[in-house]
Design a protein around this motif. Structure first.
Motif, short mmCIF file in Angstrom:
data_model
loop_
_atom_site.label_atom_id
_atom_site.label_comp_id
_atom_site.label_asym_id
_atom_site.label_seq_id
_atom_site.Cartn_x
_atom_site.Cartn_y
_atom_site.Cartn_z
N PRO A 1 21.70 12.14 13.88
CA PRO A 1 22.00 12.07 12.45
C PRO A 1 21.51 10.75 11.83
O PRO A 1 21.53 9.70 12.46
N VAL A 2 21.07 10.87 10.60
CA VAL A 2 20.55 9.73 9.85
C VAL A 2 21.65 9.21 8.93
O VAL A 2 22.33 9.99 8.26
N ILE A 3 21.79 7.90 8.90
CA ILE A 3 22.81 7.28 8.03
C ILE A 3 22.49 7.57 6.57
O ILE A 3 21.36 7.44 6.12
N GLY A 4 23.51 8.01 5.84
CA GLY A 4 23.36 8.30 4.42
C GLY A 4 22.98 9.74 4.11
O GLY A 4 23.03 10.15 2.95
N GLU A 5 22.59 10.50 5.11
CA GLU A 5 22.20 11.89 4.91
C GLU A 5 23.46 12.78 4.87
O GLU A 5 24.46 12.48 5.48
N TYR B 1 29.91 23.77 10.33
CA TYR B 1 30.18 25.21 10.30
C TYR B 1 30.92 25.62 11.57
O TYR B 1 30.82 24.98 12.60
N SER B 2 31.59 26.76 11.48
CA SER B 2 32.27 27.34 12.63
C SER B 2 31.50 28.56 13.09
O SER B 2 31.16 29.43 12.29
N ASN B 3 31.22 28.62 14.38
CA ASN B 3 30.53 29.79 14.96
C ASN B 3 31.55 30.89 15.26
O ASN B 3 32.76 30.65 15.25
N ASN B 4 31.05 32.06 15.56
CA ASN B 4 31.91 33.19 15.90
C ASN B 4 32.67 32.96 17.21
O ASN B 4 33.75 33.49 17.41
N ASP B 5 32.10 32.14 18.10
CA ASP B 5 32.74 31.88 19.39
C ASP B 5 33.77 30.74 19.32
O ASP B 5 34.33 30.35 20.34
N GLY B 6 33.99 30.17 18.15
CA GLY B 6 34.99 29.13 17.98
C GLY B 6 34.46 27.71 18.05
O GLY B 6 35.20 26.75 17.84
N THR B 7 33.17 27.57 18.37
CA THR B 7 32.60 26.22 18.42
C THR B 7 32.14 25.81 17.03
O THR B 7 31.91 26.67 16.16
N ASN B 8 31.99 24.53 16.83
CA ASN B 8 31.53 24.01 15.54
C ASN B 8 30.10 23.51 15.67
O ASN B 8 29.69 23.00 16.71
N VAL B 9 29.35 23.65 14.57
CA VAL B 9 27.94 23.26 14.55
C VAL B 9 27.71 22.38 13.33
O VAL B 9 28.17 22.69 12.23
N LEU B 10 26.97 21.29 13.53
CA LEU B 10 26.60 20.40 12.44
C LEU B 10 25.17 20.72 12.05
O LEU B 10 24.29 20.84 12.91
N VAL C 1 33.75 16.35 13.89
CA VAL C 1 32.29 16.30 13.71
C VAL C 1 31.61 15.82 14.99
O VAL C 1 30.60 16.39 15.42
N TYR C 2 32.13 14.77 15.61
CA TYR C 2 31.50 14.25 16.83
C TYR C 2 31.58 15.24 17.99
O TYR C 2 30.74 15.22 18.89
N ASN C 3 32.56 16.13 18.00
CA ASN C 3 32.67 17.15 19.05
C ASN C 3 31.88 18.41 18.73
O ASN C 3 31.82 19.32 19.55
N ALA C 4 31.30 18.48 17.54
CA ALA C 4 30.49 19.65 17.16
C ALA C 4 29.15 19.62 17.89
O ALA C 4 28.70 18.58 18.37
#
Length: 133
Positions: A86-90, A95-104, A77-80
């Motif tokens: 980000p808000v605490i408690g939210e 998700y994974s993108n088509n290029d292999g990167t991750n998105v939060l 998650v931290y490398n996404a």
């Protein structure tokens, strides 16, 4: 002919009557000298202690494996990629993108047509906790 001394009398030609000096009882009415079974006591003790060590080792092993899983999810998650704080408690979704990167993202899996990796919540210690969504 020598005088015969009865069997129940402790007499030695060298030391004479020495019953009071011996480390064991010499009287017929004395209690039975019985050797304790120390070997079986040691064996039982070793088995009990080994079981306790094995149980503790297994507990620590499970805790370690759980910690490593948490670490891997947090690293993921931290490398996404995300462009917000980000808000605490939210609740957030990874998700994974088509290029292999991750998105939060805040977008729920049923609202977005991307490969959903997991759902996470940020706790007060800034640790990402994976939750079922």
């Amino acid at each position: 002919m020598k005088s015969k001394i009865p069997d129940n009398v402790v007499f030695s030609e060298d030391k004479g009557y020495n019953a009071s000096l011996l480390p064991y009882s010499t009287n017929v009415g004395a209690p039975v000298i019985k050797m304790d079974d120390v070997v079986s006591w040691k064996s039982r003790g070793i088995n009990n202690v080994n079981k306790e060590f094995e149980n503790k080792f297994n507990e620590l092993k499970e805790q370690y494996e759980s910690l490593m899983i948490e670490y891997k999810w947090n690293e993921l998650v931290y490398n996404a990629k995300f462009s917000f704080e980000p808000v605490i408690g939210e609740i957030y979704h990874l998700y994974s993108n088509n290029d292999g990167t991750n998105v939060l993202s805040l977008i729920a899996p049923n609202e977005w047509n991307k490969e959903h990796i997991g759902t996470f919540k940020l706790n007060s210690e800034k640790k990402w906790v994976r939750i079922l969504y």
